[in-house]
Design an enzyme around this catalytic site. Structure first.
Site, PDB file in Angstrom:
ATOM      1  N   GLY A 151       7.159  -6.314  -0.893  1.00 16.05           N
ATOM      2  CA  GLY A 151       7.501  -4.972  -0.796  1.00 16.05           C
ATOM      3  C   GLY A 151       7.433  -4.161   0.000  1.00 16.05           C
ATOM      4  CG  ASP A 159      -2.156   9.018  -0.403  1.00 18.46           C
ATOM      5  OD1 ASP A 159      -2.407   9.629   0.004  1.00 18.46           O
ATOM      6  OD2 ASP A 159      -1.942   8.553  -1.812  1.00 18.46           O
ATOM      7  CD  GLU A 192       3.321  -0.114 -10.227  1.00 16.03           C
ATOM      8  OE1 GLU A 192       4.098  -0.691  -9.093  1.00 16.03           O
ATOM      9  OE2 GLU A 192       3.557   1.252 -10.184  1.00 16.03           O
ATOM     10  CG  ASP A 221      10.976  -3.910  -1.680  1.00 10.53           C
ATOM     11  OD1 ASP A 221      11.441  -4.091  -2.307  1.00 10.53           O
ATOM     12  OD2 ASP A 221      10.054  -3.226  -1.106  1.00 10.53           O
ATOM     13  CB  SER A 269       4.104 -10.254  -5.842  1.00 14.74           C
ATOM     14  OG  SER A 269       4.671 -10.178  -7.223  1.00 14.74           O
ATOM     15  CG  HIS A 321       0.528   7.921  -3.923  1.00 15.17           C
ATOM     16  ND1 HIS A 321       0.115   7.061  -3.808  1.00 15.17           N
ATOM     17  CD2 HIS A 321       1.591   6.371  -5.291  1.00 15.17           C
ATOM     18  CE1 HIS A 321       0.051   6.066  -3.550  1.00 15.17           C
ATOM     19  NE2 HIS A 321       0.863   5.762  -4.621  1.00 15.17           N
ATOM     20  CD  GLU A 369       0.754   1.358  -1.903  1.00 21.17           C
ATOM     21  OE1 GLU A 369       0.357   0.637  -2.863  1.00 21.17           O
ATOM     22  OE2 GLU A 369       1.652   1.984  -1.808  1.00 21.17           O
TER      23      GLU A 369
END
Length: 519
Positions: free
Chosen positions: A254, A227, A328, A276, A333, A467, A319
């Site tokens: 993440g 993307d 989500e 992550d 976080s 995306h 992101e």
């Protein structure tokens, strides 16, 4: 059973007629809007209707009021000395605040049952009709009363239909809960206590592994990295502002394959923590070594809420955005990282986002998705239509089908927001740009890196697709609109109680309420 005391007594067994007598006993009542005093509540209510135009039955139907709403209303009027005209003209319940449950003195209005008052005040009056030569002649008062009765009954019918829909939804929830019990209990149960999840940090890690596992697969990272709008925007924001990155400590929350960490390292960061919980981090370790950046980037496997970094950081890059921005729940976080890991005066990348709505007029897709169920190989499956529209769709919408101007319904400042930002209500107005039929509303978001060299991108249907695509809220029925019309409504977004990362969206438009789920 002889050891169990009998806690009942005849004195406590009130009969219905005794209770009713207590409620309707004559007590002098002062008008809400003037100083007149009447011998009972019934005469006071009639006075308020005739002299001041204050109609409790109308308010009850208009705002779906219950006994608590009634208490708030009375205390609101007493507190603010409101006029009857202001109350009747209100387009929302101005008194809908818990502070108005506190009585303002010993008010006699609060001694009476709300339902009993409104039932009496809404009882139809008796009129005589003249019949001559087969024609029925009504007095003006009779005609007005009939119109009012029809309006009241219509509103009551709509209200009943809303309650029926709510009952159906409650039954569906009960079915889900029962199935959960049959399958071995709710995933949100820990031990013997039920877990209330109002942010993802309260979800036990063992219950959240499914989310992180979804990021352990190649396909999703290919979609994100390919993307170009997404990835190039982050690259430009970091590398074009390298003077703001040089010698700074960065947290990549993440990190996935580590692409943002490598951008930061290339821009001159002193140290980067790549965090992550997903197993993809093992690939990130290899990728970072392959690019000889392991001396700058420290990889950490774990959920940020469950680990401790060696130090606080100067910059947080992530992101985190999901479908309709908030799906989500990863923003939770980011907020946790901001509050616990960021130095004072630190930088968030990105630092601001907003959510917009726009009207979609793609009739062909609506027929394909909704009308398909009218005839499936010769069989009717119309009951599926309601289920289909309950699930928000994610797809690319062609700009040629957009028939309105957009409207921003939520603006989020990442420096100041909290985890309750997911729950919001917003009004919207969409000016129609061409004749057509509204088949759905399209939700999308814009993202901003407000740096010395600012960068931004949109996921809207008017620009290159990403995306994230767009989120579509389809309606069961299409509504015709004309150029120059302005359609108005409200959107309410709530975190799902059974899924901290899911969303429930309620859209009120065209006189109807439409509920959607992102889960």
């Amino acid at each position: 059973m002889s050891d169990v005391p009998d806690l009942s007594s005849d004195d406590e067994h009130y009969q219905d007629d005794e209770w009713q007598e207590m409620e309707t006993s004559d007590v002098p009542v002062t008008c809400l809007f003037c100083s007149n005093i009447f011998p009972n509540i019934d005469e006071t209510v009639v006075h308020c209707e005739k002299v001041h135009g204050f109609n409790l039955s109308t308010l009850k139907t208009k705002f779906n009021m219950d006994c608590y709403s009634y208490i708030k209303l009375i205390n609101y009027v007493k507190t603010h000395k409101s006029s009857a005209e202001d109350i009747m003209r209100a387009d929302k319940s101005l008194w809908d605040d818990e502070k108005y449950l506190k009585p303002v003195g010993n008010d006699e209005w609060l001694m009476f049952d709300f339902d009993s008052i409104t039932e009496k005040s809404s009882s139809p009056k008796t009129y005589h009709a003249n019949v001559e030569n087969g024609l029925v002649t009504l007095s003006q008062a009779h005609f007005t009363e009939l119109q009012r009765t029809i309006q009241t009954l219509t509103e009551q019918l709509k209200d009943s239909q809303t309650h029926i829909q709510m009952l159906k939804e409650d039954m569906s929830k009960m079915q889900v809960s029962m199935q959960s019990i049959v399958d071995g209990g709710s995933v949100n149960n820990v031990g013997d206590s039920t877990l209330i999840v109002d942010c993802v940090s309260k979800v036990p890690l063992e219950c959240d592994e499914g989310y992180f596992s979804s990021y352990a697969h190649f396909g999703i990272h290919y979609d994100m990295l390919s993307d170009k709008i997404r990835t190039q925007s982050y690259k430009d924001a970091i590398l074009n502002n390298s003077t703001s990155i040089t010698n700074k400590t960065v947290l990549d929350l993440g990190c996935g394959t580590g692409i943002l960490s490598m951008f930061a390292a290339t821009a001159g960061a002193k140290k980067v923590y790549a965090v992550d919980q997903s197993d993809v981090i093992y690939h990130a370790i290899d990728i970072i070594r392959e690019n000889k950046l392991e001396n700058v980037i420290n990889t950490v496997k774990g959920r940020l809420e469950d680990i401790n970094l060696d130090e606080k950081v100067d910059i947080i890059v992530s992101e985190w955005m999901g479908y309709f921005l908030l799906f989500e729940g990863m923003l939770d976080s980011v907020i946790y990282a901001r509050d616990n890991c960021l130095n004072p005066g630190g930088v968030l990348l990105p630092n601001r986002c907003n959510i917009s709505l726009v009207a979609n007029g793609d009739v062909d897709t609506h027929k394909k998705l909704i009308e398909f169920w009218s005839d499936v190989y010769g069989y009717k499956m119309n009951c599926m239509k309601s289920e289909v529209v309950r699930e928000a769709s994610v797809d690319i919408v062609s700009s040629q089908h957009i028939i309105s101007e957009p409207c921003i319904v939520k603006d989020i400042d990442l420096y100041t927001c909290n985890t309750d930002i997911v729950n919001f209500i917003s009004e919207f107005k969409l000016p129609i740009t061409c004749d057509g039929f509204v088949t759905s509303l399209v939700g999308y978001f814009d993202t901003f890196f407000e740096l010395p060299q600012p960068v931004s991108f949109t996921t809207g249907p008017h620009e290159t697709p990403t995306h994230w695509k767009q989120t579509l809220f389809f309606f069961k029925d299409c509504t015709e609109v004309k150029k120059g019309d302005v359609i108005e409504g409200t959107i309410s977004c709530r975190r799902l109680k059974k899924d901290a990362r899911g969303l429930s969206v309620l859209i009120n438009i065209f006189g109807k309420s439409h509920k959607f789920i992102l889960s």
